[in-house]
Design a protein around this motif. Structure first.
Motif, PDB file in Angstrom:
ATOM      1  N   ASP A 199      43.391  44.480  42.322  1.00 36.55           N
ATOM      2  CA  ASP A 199      43.100  43.569  41.223  1.00 36.55           C
ATOM      3  C   ASP A 199      44.387  43.150  40.519  1.00 36.55           C
ATOM      4  O   ASP A 199      44.604  41.963  40.238  1.00 36.55           O
ATOM      5  CB  ASP A 199      42.137  44.236  40.237  1.00 36.55           C
ATOM      6  N   GLU A 200      45.262  44.104  40.262  1.00 33.34           N
ATOM      7  CA  GLU A 200      46.548  43.788  39.645  1.00 33.34           C
ATOM      8  C   GLU A 200      47.372  42.842  40.532  1.00 33.34           C
ATOM      9  O   GLU A 200      47.964  41.875  40.055  1.00 33.34           O
ATOM     10  CB  GLU A 200      47.351  45.060  39.380  1.00 33.34           C
ATOM     11  N   ARG A 224      34.375  46.596  44.485  1.00 33.51           N
ATOM     12  CA  ARG A 224      33.962  47.083  43.160  1.00 33.51           C
ATOM     13  C   ARG A 224      32.511  47.545  43.204  1.00 33.51           C
ATOM     14  O   ARG A 224      32.147  48.564  42.620  1.00 33.51           O
ATOM     15  CB  ARG A 224      34.139  45.988  42.111  1.00 33.51           C
ATOM     16  N   GLU A 257      41.962  49.030  41.656  1.00 26.69           N
ATOM     17  CA  GLU A 257      42.746  48.635  40.481  1.00 26.69           C
ATOM     18  C   GLU A 257      44.050  47.954  40.904  1.00 26.69           C
ATOM     19  O   GLU A 257      44.444  46.935  40.332  1.00 26.69           O
ATOM     20  CB  GLU A 257      43.054  49.857  39.614  1.00 26.69           C
ATOM     21  N   GLN A 258      44.716  48.508  41.899  1.00 31.12           N
ATOM     22  CA  GLN A 258      45.984  47.941  42.356  1.00 31.12           C
ATOM     23  C   GLN A 258      45.788  46.586  43.044  1.00 31.12           C
ATOM     24  O   GLN A 258      46.607  45.678  42.879  1.00 31.12           O
ATOM     25  CB  GLN A 258      46.697  48.919  43.283  1.00 31.12           C
ATOM     26  N   GLN A 266      32.398  50.804  45.035  1.00 29.74           N
ATOM     27  CA  GLN A 266      32.920  51.861  44.171  1.00 29.74           C
ATOM     28  C   GLN A 266      31.870  52.295  43.150  1.00 29.74           C
ATOM     29  O   GLN A 266      31.657  53.494  42.937  1.00 29.74           O
ATOM     30  CB  GLN A 266      34.178  51.355  43.460  1.00 29.74           C
ATOM     31  N   ARG A 295      39.156  54.033  43.896  1.00 28.58           N
ATOM     32  CA  ARG A 295      39.220  53.462  42.551  1.00 28.58           C
ATOM     33  C   ARG A 295      40.632  52.952  42.256  1.00 28.58           C
ATOM     34  O   ARG A 295      40.811  51.831  41.778  1.00 28.58           O
ATOM     35  CB  ARG A 295      38.797  54.490  41.506  1.00 28.58           C
ATOM     36  N   ARG A 296      41.636  53.763  42.561  1.00 27.49           N
ATOM     37  CA  ARG A 296      43.023  53.360  42.321  1.00 27.49           C
ATOM     38  C   ARG A 296      43.408  52.152  43.187  1.00 27.49           C
ATOM     39  O   ARG A 296      44.092  51.237  42.726  1.00 27.49           O
ATOM     40  CB  ARG A 296      43.975  54.523  42.582  1.00 27.49           C
ATOM     41  N   THR A 336      43.174  48.882  50.730  1.00 28.98           N
ATOM     42  CA  THR A 336      41.857  48.969  50.094  1.00 28.98           C
ATOM     43  C   THR A 336      40.751  48.813  51.121  1.00 28.98           C
ATOM     44  O   THR A 336      39.732  49.530  51.072  1.00 28.98           O
ATOM     45  CB  THR A 336      41.728  47.896  48.986  1.00 28.98           C
TER      46      THR A 336
END
Length: 134
Positions: free
Chosen positions: A16-17, A123, A13-14, A126, A9-10, A42
């Motif tokens: 995506d950022e 995603r 998110e990273q 996940q 999950r983290r 990832t």
């Protein structure tokens, strides 16, 4: 063996950022290199999470442990854990295999171009794994 997906999950998110920042300044090689590193991380976590999930669900976990990556991805796709099958994942596997070669400058743009679709894929994975957390 528990299915723990917080690291995935983290990582999502990273990634995506990193993609958002890369889109804001596509010429910044430092941001691009960071995005590529996040893709690598990832990708690796996604495969580990997929492997662990399939092993937990299997009556014969040793069979899952012995699977090739192609078989693992195919099984994950058949069980709707993955949106794409082996042809899609093979592309990402090939990109991942070449990202560590810093002398291959042309690989960077290919990885950056692949990240949006890869993000959709991870995603989905996940979300599917979140329903299977033990």
């Amino acid at each position: 063996m528990d299915l723990y997906i917080a690291p995935l999950r983290r990582a999502v998110e990273q990634l995506d950022e990193g993609l958002r920042r890369s889109l804001l300044d596509p010429g910044d090689l430092l941001i691009r290199d960071g995005l590529i590193h996040r893709f690598e991380f990832t990708y690796d976590l996604a495969l580990k999470a997929l492997h662990r999930c399939l092993a937990l669900a299997s009556a014969q976990p040793q069979d899952v442990a012995a699977m090739s990556m192609e078989s693992l991805v195919t099984l994950g796709h058949e069980q709707a854990l993955l949106l794409g099958g082996w042809p899609v994942w093979r592309t990402w596997s090939d990109l991942r295999a070449h990202t560590g070669h810093t002398d291959e400058e042309p690989m960077g743009p290919e990885v950056v171009a692949a990240v949006p679709r890869f993000l959709d894929e991870v995603r989905h994975l996940q979300r599917r794994l979140a329903g299977r957390v033990v």
